[in-house]
Design an enzyme around this catalytic site. Structure first.
Site, mmCIF file in Angstrom:
data_model
loop_
_atom_site.group_PDB
_atom_site.id
_atom_site.type_symbol
_atom_site.label_atom_id
_atom_site.label_comp_id
_atom_site.label_asym_id
_atom_site.label_seq_id
_atom_site.Cartn_x
_atom_site.Cartn_y
_atom_site.Cartn_z
ATOM 1 N N GLY A 155 0.856 -1.172 0.000
ATOM 2 C CA GLY A 155 0.000 0.000 0.000
ATOM 3 C C GLY A 155 0.894 1.223 0.000
ATOM 4 O O GLY A 155 2.059 1.131 -0.382
ATOM 5 N N VAL A 167 4.678 -2.573 3.031
ATOM 6 C CA VAL A 167 4.964 -3.672 2.108
ATOM 7 C C VAL A 167 4.671 -4.951 2.882
ATOM 8 O O VAL A 167 4.996 -5.055 4.063
ATOM 9 C CB VAL A 167 6.452 -3.690 1.697
ATOM 10 C CG1 VAL A 167 6.676 -4.744 0.619
ATOM 11 C CG2 VAL A 167 6.901 -2.345 1.216
ATOM 12 N N LYS A 203 4.040 -7.582 7.602
ATOM 13 C CA LYS A 203 3.669 -6.258 7.100
ATOM 14 C C LYS A 203 4.662 -5.245 7.663
ATOM 15 O O LYS A 203 4.701 -5.007 8.869
ATOM 16 C CB LYS A 203 2.227 -5.921 7.505
ATOM 17 C CG LYS A 203 1.755 -4.551 7.014
ATOM 18 C CD LYS A 203 0.263 -4.298 7.302
ATOM 19 C CE LYS A 203 -0.177 -2.946 6.766
ATOM 20 N NZ LYS A 203 -1.605 -2.655 7.050
ATOM 21 N N ASP A 217 -12.255 0.992 5.995
ATOM 22 C CA ASP A 217 -11.556 0.816 4.712
ATOM 23 C C ASP A 217 -11.872 -0.556 4.112
ATOM 24 O O ASP A 217 -10.990 -1.234 3.582
ATOM 25 C CB ASP A 217 -10.044 1.001 4.903
ATOM 26 C CG ASP A 217 -9.310 1.362 3.614
ATOM 27 O OD1 ASP A 217 -9.976 1.736 2.621
ATOM 28 O OD2 ASP A 217 -8.068 1.274 3.602
HETATM 29 P P1 ADP Z 1 -2.052 -1.012 3.396
HETATM 30 O O1 ADP Z 1 -2.442 -0.387 4.695
HETATM 31 O O2 ADP Z 1 -0.750 -0.486 2.893
HETATM 32 O O3 ADP Z 1 -3.138 -1.012 2.375
HETATM 33 P P2 ADP Z 1 -2.611 -3.844 3.805
HETATM 34 O O4 ADP Z 1 -2.664 -4.360 5.190
HETATM 35 O O5 ADP Z 1 -3.906 -3.620 3.107
HETATM 36 O O6 ADP Z 1 -1.714 -2.524 3.785
HETATM 37 O O7 ADP Z 1 -1.700 -4.800 2.944
HETATM 38 C C1 ADP Z 1 -1.430 -4.510 1.574
HETATM 39 C C2 ADP Z 1 -1.723 -5.747 0.733
HETATM 40 O O8 ADP Z 1 -0.860 -6.814 1.150
HETATM 41 C C3 ADP Z 1 -3.142 -6.300 0.868
HETATM 42 O O9 ADP Z 1 -4.036 -5.645 0.005
HETATM 43 C C4 ADP Z 1 -2.925 -7.757 0.496
HETATM 44 O O10 ADP Z 1 -2.838 -7.921 -0.901
HETATM 45 C C5 ADP Z 1 -1.542 -8.057 1.095
HETATM 46 N N1 ADP Z 1 -1.685 -8.624 2.457
HETATM 47 C C6 ADP Z 1 -1.877 -7.927 3.600
HETATM 48 N N2 ADP Z 1 -1.981 -8.742 4.673
HETATM 49 C C7 ADP Z 1 -1.848 -10.000 4.196
HETATM 50 C C8 ADP Z 1 -1.880 -11.306 4.826
HETATM 51 N N3 ADP Z 1 -2.070 -11.446 6.139
HETATM 52 N N4 ADP Z 1 -1.735 -12.396 4.021
HETATM 53 C C9 ADP Z 1 -1.553 -12.246 2.685
HETATM 54 N N5 ADP Z 1 -1.517 -11.053 2.046
HETATM 55 C C10 ADP Z 1 -1.646 -9.926 2.792
HETATM 56 MG MG MG Z 2 -4.941 -2.073 2.229
#
Ligand code: ADP
Ligand code: MG
Length: 326
Positions: free
Chosen positions: A40, A44, A60, A156
């Site tokens: 995002g 990452v 994350k 969100d």
């Molecule tokens: P941001 O706040 O930057 O949007 P997210 O938590 O939405 O961060 O994570 C970004 C992306 O990473 C998600 O849209 C998803 O594709 C991937 N992702 C996040 N958490 C997981 C998880 N627990 N398992 C697999 N993929 C994940």
């Molecule tokens: Mg997100």
């Protein structure tokens, strides 16, 4: 430990957490594998394996400084919300937390099936069936009802933040990304919180109070997209999208909803209502007839000639030929 003792500011941010924040190096305990799972604006997410157990997780990596501002408090809030939803299987599980000088690393349960976004925009053979959407919508609502009972709003909810444990066979839902989440008890100011234009409720655009109903609007949009593959309010530009939302300008035509039950449309209509107080709640949605189909009238097979939600039993003459004989 209860969250009532948590430190909370007027924006509904909770910064008291229970997880131990580890300062030893993440890399000593985990090995990064494969490519990125997603990213995002400030995070990452990468797949990793815990060396001690061989188990797979999603790490994350969140930058603490964003646009020159210290955002550590926002990250602690994200952690606090994940902790408060630990008992719900449809909210992604938090395993561990690490902190370095520049980052905080959340070690999360890995949702291997990726974003439901991919199936929403997929071709027909990979797209969700209505039966799939009924099962997944129930899980999303169960997770969101849990958050709402605990006075947490996600703010969100969109197809990029709803993941699957596996894609084929279609697994279960995991709700992720609590970066914008707030405790409802103490919100007075929301002007800076803006989710993704396509999914935000009219009250957000008008700087009106947000509530759990704000998430319910997003679930209405989410359900629409999962069923039709189309984003109901998306315009050619941001202004057009915002206008579509504030006018609740939605296409419910036969064309868009071809082969989809009228109960599904009725369900969506109960959520895409401009007045937040008139929107269905998560609990109300869970008892909607669309999600609670009547049991199969097995005792009256002659009354059960064409049920669109079930695989039809085809006779030899109307069925496609099987793969050719060798
Ligand atoms: P941001 O706040 O930057 O949007 P997210 O938590 O939405 O961060 O994570 C970004 C992306 O990473 C998600 O849209 C998803 O594709 C991937 N992702 C996040 N958490 C997981 C998880 N627990 N398992 C697999 N993929 C994940
Ligand atoms: Mg997100």
């Amino acid at each position: 430990p209860s969250t009532t003792s948590a430190t909370m500011n007027r924006n509904g941010i909770v910064t008291k957490i229970h997880s131990r924040i580890r300062a030893d190096p993440f890399a000593a305990n985990y090995e990064l594998v494969g490519k990125e799972l997603g990213r995002g604006k400030f995070a990452v997410v990468k797949k990793c394996i815990e060396k001690a157990t061989g188990k797979q997780y999603a790490a994350k990596f969140l930058r603490k400084r964003r646009k020159g501002e210290d955002c550590r408090m926002d990250i602690l809030n994200e952690i606090a919300v994940l902790e408060s939803a630990k008992a719900n299987p449809y909210v992604v599980a938090l395993h561990e937390v690490y902190e370095t000088s520049a980052e905080i690393i959340l070690v999360l349960e890995c949702a291997d099936g990726g974003e439901i976004f991919n199936q929403c925009v997929a071709d027909n053979d990979e797209a969700f069936t209505e039966k799939d959407v009924v099962r997944l919508a129930k899980q999303i609502l169960t997770g969101v009802a849990f958050l709402h009972r605990n006075n947490v709003v996600h703010l969100d909810l969109k197809p990029q933040n709803v993941l699957l444990t596996s894609a084929t066979p279609l697994g279960d839902i995991r709700i992720v990304d609590f970066g914008l989440s707030r405790r409802m008890d103490s919100i007075t100011e929301i002007r800076e919180i803006l989710g993704t234009p396509e999914y935000v409720a009219p009250e957000i655009l008008n700087y009106e109070p947000i509530s759990t109903a704000t998430d319910m609007w997003s679930i209405g949009v989410l359900t629409y997209v999962m069923l039709t593959g189309e984003s109901p309010f998306l315009g050619d530009n941001k202004q057009e999208t915002f206008l579509n939302i504030s006018q609740v300008n939605i296409d419910y035509s036969q064309d868009t909803f071809e082969g989809i039950s009228s109960l599904a449309i009725d369900f969506i209509k109960s959520l895409l209502v401009k007045n937040p107080r008139k929107r269905a709640t998560a609990e109300e949605c869970l008892s909607h007839a669309w999600l609670n189909p009547l049991p199969h009238p097995l005792s009256h097979p002659h009354l059960n000639t064409a049920s669109s939600l079930d695989e039809p039993e085809m006779s030899q003459s109307e069925s496609e030929p099987e793969s050719p004989a060798p």
